[in-house]
Motif scaffolding. Structure first.
Motif, PDB file in Angstrom:
ATOM      1  N   VAL A   1     -12.052 112.541 -21.317  1.00  0.00           N
ATOM      2  CA  VAL A   1     -10.731 112.385 -20.684  1.00  0.00           C
ATOM      3  C   VAL A   1      -9.745 113.004 -21.669  1.00  0.00           C
ATOM      4  O   VAL A   1      -9.495 112.453 -22.750  1.00  0.00           O
ATOM      5  CB  VAL A   1     -10.402 110.896 -20.404  1.00  0.00           C
ATOM      6  CG1 VAL A   1      -9.041 110.775 -19.726  1.00  0.00           C
ATOM      7  CG2 VAL A   1     -11.496 110.256 -19.531  1.00  0.00           C
ATOM      8  N   ALA A   2      -9.246 114.181 -21.321  1.00  0.00           N
ATOM      9  CA  ALA A   2      -8.460 114.990 -22.265  1.00  0.00           C
ATOM     10  C   ALA A   2      -6.971 114.743 -22.052  1.00  0.00           C
ATOM     11  O   ALA A   2      -6.432 115.007 -20.970  1.00  0.00           O
ATOM     12  CB  ALA A   2      -8.786 116.469 -22.059  1.00  0.00           C
ATOM     13  N   LEU A   3      -6.326 114.270 -23.106  1.00  0.00           N
ATOM     14  CA  LEU A   3      -4.914 113.868 -22.996  1.00  0.00           C
ATOM     15  C   LEU A   3      -4.095 114.457 -24.131  1.00  0.00           C
ATOM     16  O   LEU A   3      -4.625 114.682 -25.225  1.00  0.00           O
ATOM     17  CB  LEU A   3      -4.822 112.342 -23.091  1.00  0.00           C
ATOM     18  CG  LEU A   3      -5.622 111.608 -22.017  1.00  0.00           C
ATOM     19  CD1 LEU A   3      -6.263 110.370 -22.593  1.00  0.00           C
ATOM     20  CD2 LEU A   3      -4.747 111.292 -20.834  1.00  0.00           C
TER      21      LEU A   3
ATOM     22  N   GLU B   1     -11.120 116.561 -12.602  1.00  0.00           N
ATOM     23  CA  GLU B   1     -10.675 115.353 -11.900  1.00  0.00           C
ATOM     24  C   GLU B   1      -9.478 114.782 -12.651  1.00  0.00           C
ATOM     25  O   GLU B   1      -9.369 114.970 -13.872  1.00  0.00           O
ATOM     26  CB  GLU B   1     -11.820 114.329 -11.885  1.00  0.00           C
ATOM     27  CG  GLU B   1     -11.602 113.141 -10.981  1.00  0.00           C
ATOM     28  CD  GLU B   1     -12.881 112.305 -10.846  1.00  0.00           C
ATOM     29  OE1 GLU B   1     -13.648 112.541  -9.907  1.00  0.00           O
ATOM     30  OE2 GLU B   1     -13.111 111.438 -11.716  1.00  0.00           O
ATOM     31  N   ALA B   2      -8.584 114.100 -11.904  1.00  0.00           N
ATOM     32  CA  ALA B   2      -7.449 113.430 -12.553  1.00  0.00           C
ATOM     33  C   ALA B   2      -7.501 111.938 -12.262  1.00  0.00           C
ATOM     34  O   ALA B   2      -7.751 111.534 -11.121  1.00  0.00           O
ATOM     35  CB  ALA B   2      -6.133 114.024 -12.051  1.00  0.00           C
ATOM     36  N   LEU B   3      -7.289 111.140 -13.306  1.00  0.00           N
ATOM     37  CA  LEU B   3      -7.210 109.684 -13.167  1.00  0.00           C
ATOM     38  C   LEU B   3      -5.738 109.322 -13.286  1.00  0.00           C
ATOM     39  O   LEU B   3      -5.081 109.756 -14.245  1.00  0.00           O
ATOM     40  CB  LEU B   3      -8.000 108.997 -14.285  1.00  0.00           C
ATOM     41  CG  LEU B   3      -9.439 109.479 -14.489  1.00  0.00           C
ATOM     42  CD1 LEU B   3     -10.032 108.878 -15.773  1.00  0.00           C
ATOM     43  CD2 LEU B   3     -10.298 109.100 -13.278  1.00  0.00           C
ATOM     44  N   THR B   4      -5.211 108.539 -12.352  1.00  0.00           N
ATOM     45  CA  THR B   4      -3.765 108.301 -12.430  1.00  0.00           C
ATOM     46  C   THR B   4      -3.427 107.122 -13.324  1.00  0.00           C
ATOM     47  O   THR B   4      -4.233 106.222 -13.539  1.00  0.00           O
ATOM     48  CB  THR B   4      -3.113 108.033 -11.045  1.00  0.00           C
ATOM     49  OG1 THR B   4      -3.337 106.675 -10.661  1.00  0.00           O
ATOM     50  CG2 THR B   4      -3.578 109.013  -9.992  1.00  0.00           C
TER      51      THR B   4
ATOM     52  N   ILE C   1     -14.346 117.539 -17.706  1.00  0.00           N
ATOM     53  CA  ILE C   1     -13.031 117.206 -18.269  1.00  0.00           C
ATOM     54  C   ILE C   1     -12.170 116.497 -17.228  1.00  0.00           C
ATOM     55  O   ILE C   1     -11.877 117.054 -16.160  1.00  0.00           O
ATOM     56  CB  ILE C   1     -12.318 118.489 -18.756  1.00  0.00           C
ATOM     57  CG1 ILE C   1     -13.207 119.226 -19.772  1.00  0.00           C
ATOM     58  CG2 ILE C   1     -10.964 118.143 -19.364  1.00  0.00           C
ATOM     59  CD1 ILE C   1     -12.733 120.644 -20.088  1.00  0.00           C
ATOM     60  N   ARG C   2     -11.785 115.269 -17.534  1.00  0.00           N
ATOM     61  CA  ARG C   2     -10.855 114.537 -16.669  1.00  0.00           C
ATOM     62  C   ARG C   2      -9.504 114.472 -17.385  1.00  0.00           C
ATOM     63  O   ARG C   2      -9.448 114.543 -18.624  1.00  0.00           O
ATOM     64  CB  ARG C   2     -11.369 113.123 -16.368  1.00  0.00           C
ATOM     65  CG  ARG C   2     -12.659 113.135 -15.583  1.00  0.00           C
ATOM     66  CD  ARG C   2     -13.078 111.742 -15.126  1.00  0.00           C
ATOM     67  NE  ARG C   2     -14.257 111.821 -14.273  1.00  0.00           N
ATOM     68  CZ  ARG C   2     -15.521 111.822 -14.728  1.00  0.00           C
ATOM     69  NH1 ARG C   2     -15.762 111.720 -16.019  1.00  0.00           N
ATOM     70  NH2 ARG C   2     -16.520 111.912 -13.897  1.00  0.00           N
TER      71      ARG C   2
END
Ligand code: FAD
Length: 289
Positions: free
Chosen positions: A96-98, A166-169, A134-135
């Motif tokens: 999960v790339a932030l 994919e995106a996690l909100t 990658i999310r």
């Protein structure tokens, strides 16, 4: 209503007691057969080693698909990609790339000299470094630093173009704000089946309000009123289960088929909500006879 696919977010334990609590949490939630579980990366990169250890241990011992959060804060590009390679070497290729939140005391993200400037740079570098899934994060109520929702949607589109799958909100309380965001993403050409709502079961009402204020997530007045009454009557857990289950089933009725739960390493409420929406333990036939 079909059985949704679910995923769970945990934070890395900071001491022995917290390690046992995380393990108990995993034991309670694993039978619900999550698509993956993810482990956060402390603000400012503060839990770098703990995240790495928790990710590797969960991967080895739980049998679950594990995703590691990774941020750009307080590290050079080489250091950040080195951590990603360590995850891959431990068998974990979901990231999960932030961009990440600033460390305590700093009020805005500062690029490390030699570090990634933003999440798109990190996503593109991960894509070029290995075979990662990658999310990324997405913000139905608008990220506090975005000028408006249109800017957030345009930036999310760039994150997909950079290599996100994919995106996690961020969590939200107003389901209409998720729908409006999803419609704007669709209008911008984003495949909205790849946007997974983040759900916060409210385990601790005051903590949830603090968390929401930090993230810029509005808390509707009716939720505030309902929790004030529930607190007086000592039935916050019942209210939290009802509100969260209702929200999840409304999302499923509106065509959502995946949900990502912020468990806060407290499994009971998340488990009860999952049961309420029809996600029950998967029993293997060979174990029944
Ligand atoms: P981005 O989406 O890259 O940026 C946030 C917003 O700022 C964008 O929507 C965009 O509007 C604007 N923006 C940023 N850069 C640019 C640019 N160059 N040009 C134009 N606009 C720009 N934090 C942690 O520290 N550790 C974690 O483990 C963690 N896990 C999270 C998991 C999820 C699912 C979510 C939603 C958030 C998580 N966070 C975590 C919080 C996150 O780090 C913060 O919200 C951070 O402020 C933004 O990170 P991002 O990658 O989502 O930012």
């Amino acid at each position: 209503m079909n059985r949704p696919e679910i995923s769970f977010e945990f934070f890395p334990p900071q001491n022995l007691e917290a390690s046992f609590r995380l393990w108990d949490t995993v034991q309670v939630l694993a039978p619900l057969a999550p698509r993956f579980v993810s482990v956060t990366y402390g603000a400012g990169g503060t839990t770098r080693d703990l995240t790495r250890d928790a990710v590797a241990t969960l991967h080895k011992s739980s049998g679950l698909q594990v995703a590691a959060h990774l941020t750009c804060v307080n590290a050079t590009r080489d250091e950040t990609l080195g951590i990603a390679r360590e995850f891959a070497a431990a068998g974990v290729s979901d990231i999960v790339a932030l961009r990440g939140d600033p460390p305590k005391g700093a009020d805005r993200f500062e690029r490390h000299p030699g570090g990634f400037a933003d999440s798109c740079e990190l996503i593109a570098a991960l894509r070029d470094t290995g075979d990662f899934t990658i999310r990324v994060g997405a913000y139905p109520d608008k990220h506090p630093e975005a000028a408006d929702t249109a800017a957030d949607v345009a930036w999310l589109k760039r994150k997909f173009e950079a290599g996100a799958s994919e995106a996690l909100t961020q969590f939200f309380f107003d389901i209409d704000s998720f729908h409006r965001f999803r419609d704007k993403c669709a209008a911008a050409g984003i495949d909205t089946s790849k946007i997974v709502p983040g759900i916060l079961p409210i385990e601790n009402w005051k903590g949830a309000v603090r968390f929401a204020n930090r993230c810029g997530t509005p808390v509707p007045q009716w939720v505030i009123d309902a929790f004030e009454t529930a607190e007086r009557d000592g039935r916050e857990d019942l209210l939290a289960t009802a509100i969260c289950s209702e929200m999840c089933s409304d999302l499923l009725d509106a065509g959502v088929d995946k949900l990502h739960f912020y468990t806060m390493n407290r499994p009971e409420l998340t488990r009860d909500v999952c049961h309420a929406i029809g996600v029950t333990p998967e029993v293997r036939l060979e174990n029944v006879a």
